[in-house]
Design a protein around this motif. Structure first.
Motif, PDB file in Angstrom:
ATOM      1  N   ASN A  64      73.568 -35.227  -1.859  1.00  0.00           N
ATOM      2  CA  ASN A  64      74.326 -34.727  -3.002  1.00  0.00           C
ATOM      3  C   ASN A  64      75.291 -33.640  -2.544  1.00  0.00           C
ATOM      4  O   ASN A  64      74.972 -32.818  -1.688  1.00  0.00           O
ATOM      5  CB  ASN A  64      73.351 -34.141  -4.045  1.00  0.00           C
ATOM      6  CG  ASN A  64      74.059 -33.760  -5.319  1.00  0.00           C
ATOM      7  OD1 ASN A  64      74.725 -32.740  -5.393  1.00  0.00           O
ATOM      8  ND2 ASN A  64      73.908 -34.585  -6.332  1.00  0.00           N
ATOM      9  N   GLN A  65      76.498 -33.630  -3.115  1.00  0.00           N
ATOM     10  CA  GLN A  65      77.518 -32.690  -2.673  1.00  0.00           C
ATOM     11  C   GLN A  65      77.108 -31.240  -2.883  1.00  0.00           C
ATOM     12  O   GLN A  65      77.629 -30.340  -2.228  1.00  0.00           O
ATOM     13  CB  GLN A  65      78.826 -32.953  -3.418  1.00  0.00           C
ATOM     14  CG  GLN A  65      78.729 -32.834  -4.933  1.00  0.00           C
ATOM     15  CD  GLN A  65      80.002 -33.332  -5.604  1.00  0.00           C
ATOM     16  OE1 GLN A  65      80.854 -33.936  -4.987  1.00  0.00           O
ATOM     17  NE2 GLN A  65      80.117 -33.071  -6.881  1.00  0.00           N
ATOM     18  N   LYS A  66      76.155 -30.958  -3.751  1.00  0.00           N
ATOM     19  CA  LYS A  66      75.706 -29.586  -3.962  1.00  0.00           C
ATOM     20  C   LYS A  66      74.991 -29.039  -2.735  1.00  0.00           C
ATOM     21  O   LYS A  66      74.834 -27.833  -2.585  1.00  0.00           O
ATOM     22  CB  LYS A  66      74.786 -29.517  -5.186  1.00  0.00           C
ATOM     23  CG  LYS A  66      75.514 -29.779  -6.498  1.00  0.00           C
ATOM     24  CD  LYS A  66      74.569 -29.662  -7.684  1.00  0.00           C
ATOM     25  CE  LYS A  66      75.287 -29.927  -8.996  1.00  0.00           C
ATOM     26  NZ  LYS A  66      74.371 -29.841 -10.160  1.00  0.00           N
ATOM     27  N   ASN A 112      79.617 -24.170   0.889  1.00  0.00           N
ATOM     28  CA  ASN A 112      81.018 -23.822   0.668  1.00  0.00           C
ATOM     29  C   ASN A 112      81.225 -22.386   1.150  1.00  0.00           C
ATOM     30  O   ASN A 112      81.529 -21.493   0.380  1.00  0.00           O
ATOM     31  CB  ASN A 112      81.357 -23.965  -0.812  1.00  0.00           C
ATOM     32  CG  ASN A 112      82.850 -23.812  -1.079  1.00  0.00           C
ATOM     33  OD1 ASN A 112      83.663 -23.903  -0.173  1.00  0.00           O
ATOM     34  ND2 ASN A 112      83.206 -23.547  -2.318  1.00  0.00           N
ATOM     35  N   MET A 146      84.494 -32.610  -0.767  1.00  0.00           N
ATOM     36  CA  MET A 146      83.226 -32.844  -1.454  1.00  0.00           C
ATOM     37  C   MET A 146      82.575 -31.516  -1.803  1.00  0.00           C
ATOM     38  O   MET A 146      81.997 -31.345  -2.880  1.00  0.00           O
ATOM     39  CB  MET A 146      82.293 -33.677  -0.571  1.00  0.00           C
ATOM     40  CG  MET A 146      82.650 -35.158  -0.500  1.00  0.00           C
ATOM     41  SD  MET A 146      81.712 -36.027   0.799  1.00  0.00           S
ATOM     42  CE  MET A 146      80.044 -35.727   0.231  1.00  0.00           C
ATOM     43  N   THR A 172      84.018 -28.735  -2.453  1.00  0.00           N
ATOM     44  CA  THR A 172      84.720 -28.049  -3.533  1.00  0.00           C
ATOM     45  C   THR A 172      84.364 -28.617  -4.905  1.00  0.00           C
ATOM     46  O   THR A 172      84.570 -27.958  -5.921  1.00  0.00           O
ATOM     47  CB  THR A 172      86.245 -28.156  -3.353  1.00  0.00           C
ATOM     48  OG1 THR A 172      86.652 -29.529  -3.479  1.00  0.00           O
ATOM     49  CG2 THR A 172      86.675 -27.619  -1.993  1.00  0.00           C
ATOM     50  N   ARG A 173      83.872 -29.855  -4.923  1.00  0.00           N
ATOM     51  CA  ARG A 173      83.460 -30.540  -6.156  1.00  0.00           C
ATOM     52  C   ARG A 173      84.609 -30.673  -7.166  1.00  0.00           C
ATOM     53  O   ARG A 173      84.401 -30.610  -8.377  1.00  0.00           O
ATOM     54  CB  ARG A 173      82.261 -29.829  -6.788  1.00  0.00           C
ATOM     55  CG  ARG A 173      81.023 -29.855  -5.921  1.00  0.00           C
ATOM     56  CD  ARG A 173      79.801 -29.333  -6.656  1.00  0.00           C
ATOM     57  NE  ARG A 173      79.833 -27.884  -6.795  1.00  0.00           N
ATOM     58  CZ  ARG A 173      79.410 -27.045  -5.853  1.00  0.00           C
ATOM     59  NH1 ARG A 173      78.966 -27.495  -4.702  1.00  0.00           N
ATOM     60  NH2 ARG A 173      79.449 -25.757  -6.039  1.00  0.00           N
TER      61      ARG A 173
END
Length: 241
Positions: free
Chosen positions: A117-119, A123, A154, A156-157
């Motif tokens: 998952n991108q989380k 970042n 990804m 940065t969502r």
């Protein structure tokens, strides 16, 4: 015949990729390198990439997120400058093997990027710096920055269209920055390579038009797996060719 068809297919896929169908950049590089050689193909591809970048910037301009672009771009420029120095006098055999290794590593990165998952992707400054530098280095060595820039965006969502629009401006700027190094330092762009590009531009335009229509409805889960497998095979072919 095959030596003309394969680059045209690569140009068509390039157009589709710049329209927003991400994950196909390595296929383009693989196909071009098989026909024109690893280092020479980078000079043939760059003007086509700039042309496709212009199409993407025009179409997705309103979606660009400049705050994300400006955080990533300086690190990418640094990677380009280091790659210019390292790659200038690199023998073709080593250049080819290095490109193949980058291709295979990029496939692995994209594969595991899809699985998480991108989380879970950080970042942080170290992350932006490392992915930006890697993107700059690999885009100069073999136009292979896609995996690293995709991972950054990804993190940065941002929504799909903003992802595409921001990436379009990023690559337009960085590819223009690379241009003089290819012309004056590496000497991989000449009148001969530009003549090849003129033949391939219609493929880029056709791919972009079809890609624009497809990106609005395309479900790419199974397709991405296919691309990853075929790309890994292509990297191995370059490595052992």
């Amino acid at each position: 015949m095959i030596s003309h068809l394969i680059p045209f297919i690569a140009a068509f896929i390039l157009g589709m990729s710049k329209s927003g169908l991400k994950g196909m950049g390595i296929v383009i590089v693989t196909l071009m390198a098989l026909v024109h050689g690893a280092k020479a193909s980078t000079g043939i591809l760059l003007p086509l990439l700039i042309f496709a970048d212009i199409l993407a910037v025009i179409y997705y301009n309103r979606h660009a997120r400049w705050n994300y672009l400006l955080r990533f771009l300086p690190w990418m420029i640094g990677g380009v400058l280091i790659a210019v120095f390292i790659g200038k006098n690199l023998p073709e055999s080593i250049f080819k093997k290095g490109m193949a290794v980058i291709i295979i590593i990029s496939v692995i990165i994209m594969f595991f990027g899809d699985r998480y998952n991108q989380k879970n992707i950080p970042n942080k400054l170290w992350f932006i710096g490392s992915t930006g530098f890697a993107a700059g280095f690999t885009t100069m060595i073999g136009n292979l920055a896609g995996a690293f820039t995709n991972i950054f965006f990804m993190a940065t969502r941002i929504p799909k269209n903003e992802f595409i629009g921001t990436a379009a401006w990023l690559f337009f700027i960085i590819n223009l920055f690379k241009l003089p190094f290819h012309v004056f330092s590496w000497k991989t762009i000449s009148l001969q390579t530009l003549t090849i590009d003129l033949y391939l531009i219609p493929g880029v335009i056709l791919g972009f038009i079809i890609g624009i229509k497809a990106v609005k409805r395309f479900k790419d889960h199974q397709y991405r797996k296919f691309i990853l497998i075929m790309t890994a095979i292509g990297g191995l072919v370059i490595l052992f060719k």
